[in-house]
Design an enzyme around this catalytic site. Structure first.
Site, PDB file in Angstrom:
ATOM      1  N   PHE A  79       0.860  -1.190   0.000  1.00 15.08           N
ATOM      2  CA  PHE A  79       0.000   0.000   0.000  1.00 15.08           C
ATOM      3  C   PHE A  79       0.893   1.236   0.000  1.00 15.08           C
ATOM      4  O   PHE A  79       1.775   1.361   0.854  1.00 15.08           O
ATOM      5  CB  PHE A  79      -0.925   0.026   1.229  1.00 15.08           C
ATOM      6  CG  PHE A  79      -1.875   1.189   1.188  1.00 15.08           C
ATOM      7  CD1 PHE A  79      -3.037   1.120   0.430  1.00 15.08           C
ATOM      8  CD2 PHE A  79      -1.600   2.369   1.862  1.00 15.08           C
ATOM      9  CE1 PHE A  79      -3.912   2.209   0.354  1.00 15.08           C
ATOM     10  CE2 PHE A  79      -2.466   3.457   1.798  1.00 15.08           C
ATOM     11  CZ  PHE A  79      -3.625   3.364   1.037  1.00 15.08           C
TER      12      PHE A  79
ATOM     13  N   ASP B 249       9.087   2.329   1.800  1.00 18.91           N
ATOM     14  CA  ASP B 249       7.939   3.098   2.273  1.00 18.91           C
ATOM     15  C   ASP B 249       7.800   2.810   3.754  1.00 18.91           C
ATOM     16  O   ASP B 249       7.385   1.737   4.170  1.00 18.91           O
ATOM     17  CB  ASP B 249       6.680   2.676   1.507  1.00 18.91           C
ATOM     18  CG  ASP B 249       5.438   3.433   1.985  1.00 18.91           C
ATOM     19  OD1 ASP B 249       5.445   3.927   3.126  1.00 18.91           O
ATOM     20  OD2 ASP B 249       4.461   3.500   1.221  1.00 18.91           O
TER      21      ASP B 249
ATOM     22  N   LYS C 291       2.744   9.949   8.912  1.00 19.15           N
ATOM     23  CA  LYS C 291       2.064   9.417  10.099  1.00 19.15           C
ATOM     24  C   LYS C 291       2.698   9.870  11.421  1.00 19.15           C
ATOM     25  O   LYS C 291       2.530  11.019  11.808  1.00 19.15           O
ATOM     26  CB  LYS C 291       2.009   7.891   9.987  1.00 19.15           C
ATOM     27  CG  LYS C 291       1.016   7.449   8.873  1.00 19.15           C
ATOM     28  CD  LYS C 291       0.661   5.996   8.997  1.00 19.15           C
ATOM     29  CE  LYS C 291      -0.266   5.508   7.919  1.00 19.15           C
ATOM     30  NZ  LYS C 291      -1.679   5.665   8.195  1.00 19.15           N
TER      31      LYS C 291
HETATM   32  C1  LIG Z   1       2.753   2.150   3.912  1.00 21.25           C
HETATM   33  C2  LIG Z   1       1.929   3.355   3.593  1.00 21.25           C
HETATM   34  N1  LIG Z   1       2.315   4.176   2.612  1.00 21.25           N
HETATM   35  C3  LIG Z   1       1.608   5.267   2.289  1.00 21.25           C
HETATM   36  C4  LIG Z   1       0.456   5.584   2.957  1.00 21.25           C
HETATM   37  C5  LIG Z   1      -0.320   6.816   2.576  1.00 21.25           C
HETATM   38  O1  LIG Z   1      -0.172   7.772   3.553  1.00 21.25           O
HETATM   39  P1  LIG Z   1      -1.183   9.038   3.592  1.00 21.25           P
HETATM   40  O2  LIG Z   1      -2.522   8.503   3.917  1.00 21.25           O
HETATM   41  O3  LIG Z   1      -0.593   9.922   4.654  1.00 21.25           O
HETATM   42  O4  LIG Z   1      -1.131   9.645   2.239  1.00 21.25           O
HETATM   43  C6  LIG Z   1       0.013   4.763   3.995  1.00 21.25           C
HETATM   44  C7  LIG Z   1      -1.263   5.057   4.706  1.00 21.25           C
HETATM   45  O5  LIG Z   1      -1.835   4.247   5.368  1.00 21.25           O
HETATM   46  C8  LIG Z   1       0.760   3.612   4.321  1.00 21.25           C
HETATM   47  O6  LIG Z   1       0.372   2.786   5.294  1.00 21.25           O
END
Ligand SMILES: Cc1ncc(COP(=O)(O)O)c(C=O)c1O
Length: 425
Positions: free
Chosen positions: A146, A231, A268
């Site tokens: 994700f 990520d 986050k």
């Molecule tokens: C691993 C990962 N990358 C990217 C994101 C996207 O982050 P945002 O919702 O702050 O755009 C999330 C959100 O849950 C995530 O868990």
């Protein structure tokens, strides 16, 4: 705490809050029937005053819990001085936060933005710039990954349900099974420029990368002149017991101390609830995005950076990384015990530190009558017991508690989870 009295329409009335949403808010979220009014530490309170132990922390965001005095103080003090100036100018908090991230990761530079998706977008642009003159642009990501909800984010995400209805996808992304090094090697094409993975897949069901996979990807990227991106939006910021998940996964692994990806996205917990995102790029690639190539109006405001700096201070002073590791290990043990004692309800438990997943058994009889997923039905029962967790996919619930969760709160969470499991067995 000075009480902030909400207008009468929402006071103690869940239904009127829901009505405001159904009339006025784009219905893009599947929301639970809960409306919160305030929080304190690891607890949230709904509009009727009912108390919930928050083991989801706003999906790995509220790393110091709710209404932490240090965050409040940083917000007040910095906002008296300077909330925002354009990135046309320099500010000390942004420079200091970048230095703090570089110190904790390795030689490189940092770009600030507002969210995880935006941080990933920035890394995708780093990759495009790096490969541009050779005509290489493709980024390989993992199945079940994700990476956010922007157009590039959904193209990068290895889950079909996220993409559905938004085709055609932005070109340049392909997905490869996670933790499968030979599949990744086989997927590389002449157009490939980068690989992006999560250290611990979050939305995909709490699956950590193996040490062999991380070290193998590093060697593969070096061999094929690819950038390796991690990520770390959900699994970073001390959640696994180390600042970055790869630092935890590779501790005590021969060769692990030398491992560094080429780029890391963060968001986050970085701001503990105040929006801030960032990406770090390793030194050799840190100047790829020169003046005029990338920007974000709100990226790295003095206010956001002051909050993030304060959070670092509290986490390190109170050794909250160790707390996440120790209490997280204890909770994992307890969840695994539930798997042994109630196999008809719990299939297994996994995770690192305060990033834990409880996988539910395939066919729980009590859930058969509803068309809602097991993860949603289990989460609803936990809500009724006064505990908040986060579903991941159809079968897994995630525990992503604040890093300053107390032992008795962890105990309370486990015993309430056990009550729900028992009631289903
Ligand atoms: C691993 C990962 N990358 C990217 C994101 C996207 O982050 P945002 O919702 O702050 O755009 C999330 C959100 O849950 C995530 O868990």
């Amino acid at each position: 705490m000075k009480e902030i009295v909400p207008p009468a329409i929402v006071r103690n009335q869940f239904e009127s809050v829901r009505e405001l949403f159904s009339k006025n808010v784009v219905p893009s979220y599947g929301r639970f029937d809960l409306a919160f009014s305030h929080g304190a530490g690891s607890y949230l309170f709904d509009v009727a005053g009912r108390k919930y132990l928050d083991l989801g922390a706003g999906i790995a965001v509220c790393c110091l819990g709710h209404a932490h005095p240090a965050i409040i103080e940083a917000l007040i003090e910095q906002s008296k001085k300077l909330i925002h100036v354009s990135n046309l100018y320099f500010t000390e908090p942004q420079g200091r936060l970048a230095a703090g991230l570089v110190k904790r990761i390795g030689a490189g530079k940092v770009f600030f933005c507002n969210s995880g998706a935006e941080a990933n977008e920035g890394l995708f642009k780093v990759a495009r710039k790096f490969g541009h003159d050779e005509g290489r642009f493709e980024i390989l990501t993992a199945t079940n990954s994700f990476h956010g909800r922007t157009l590039a984010g959904i193209a990068a995400t290895g889950q079909d349900k996220i993409k559905k209805g938004f085709e055609p996808m932005m070109p340049g992304f392909r997905h490869v099974p996670f933790n499968d090094l030979s599949a990744m090697r086989a997927a590389i094409s002449p157009a490939t420029i980068a690989i992006m993975i999560e250290g611990v897949q979050g939305e995909g069901g709490v699956t950590p990368a193996t040490p062999e996979y991380l070290l193998g990807l590093r060697a593969l990227c070096d061999e094929k002149k690819l950038l390796l991106f991690m990520d770390s939006v959900q699994c970073g910021h001390f959640r696994t017991g180390k600042f970055q998940s790869f630092q935890r996964i590779l501790e005590n692994v021969p060769g692990g101390e030398k491992f560094l990806p080429d780029g890391i996205s963060m968001a986050k917990s970085l701001g503990g609830g105040f929006p801030i995102g960032a990406f770090w790029v390793r030194a050799p690639f840190a100047d790829l995005l020169g003046p005029g190539t990338h920007a974000s109006t709100f990226g790295g405001t003095p206010l956001a950076c002051a909050v993030a700096l304060k959070i670092f201070e509290v986490i390190e002073r109170e050794k909250l990384d160790e707390n996440a590791r120790k209490l997280g290990d204890w909770m994992l043990n307890e969840l695994q015990r539930l798997g042994k004692n109630y196999p008809s309800v719990v299939k297994n438990a996994r995770g690192l530190g305060f990033m834990l997943g409880l996988e539910l058994a395939e066919k729980i009889p009590a859930f058969a009558a509803s068309d809602k997923s097991a993860a949603i039905q289990f989460t609803n029962r936990l809500h009724a017991a006064g505990v908040l967790v986060i579903p991941a996919g159809t079968q897994v619930i995630r525990l992503l508690p604040p890093l300053n969760l107390k032992p008795q709160e962890a105990g309370e969470g486990i015993s309430k989870i056990e009550e729900v499991v028992k009631s289903l067995a």
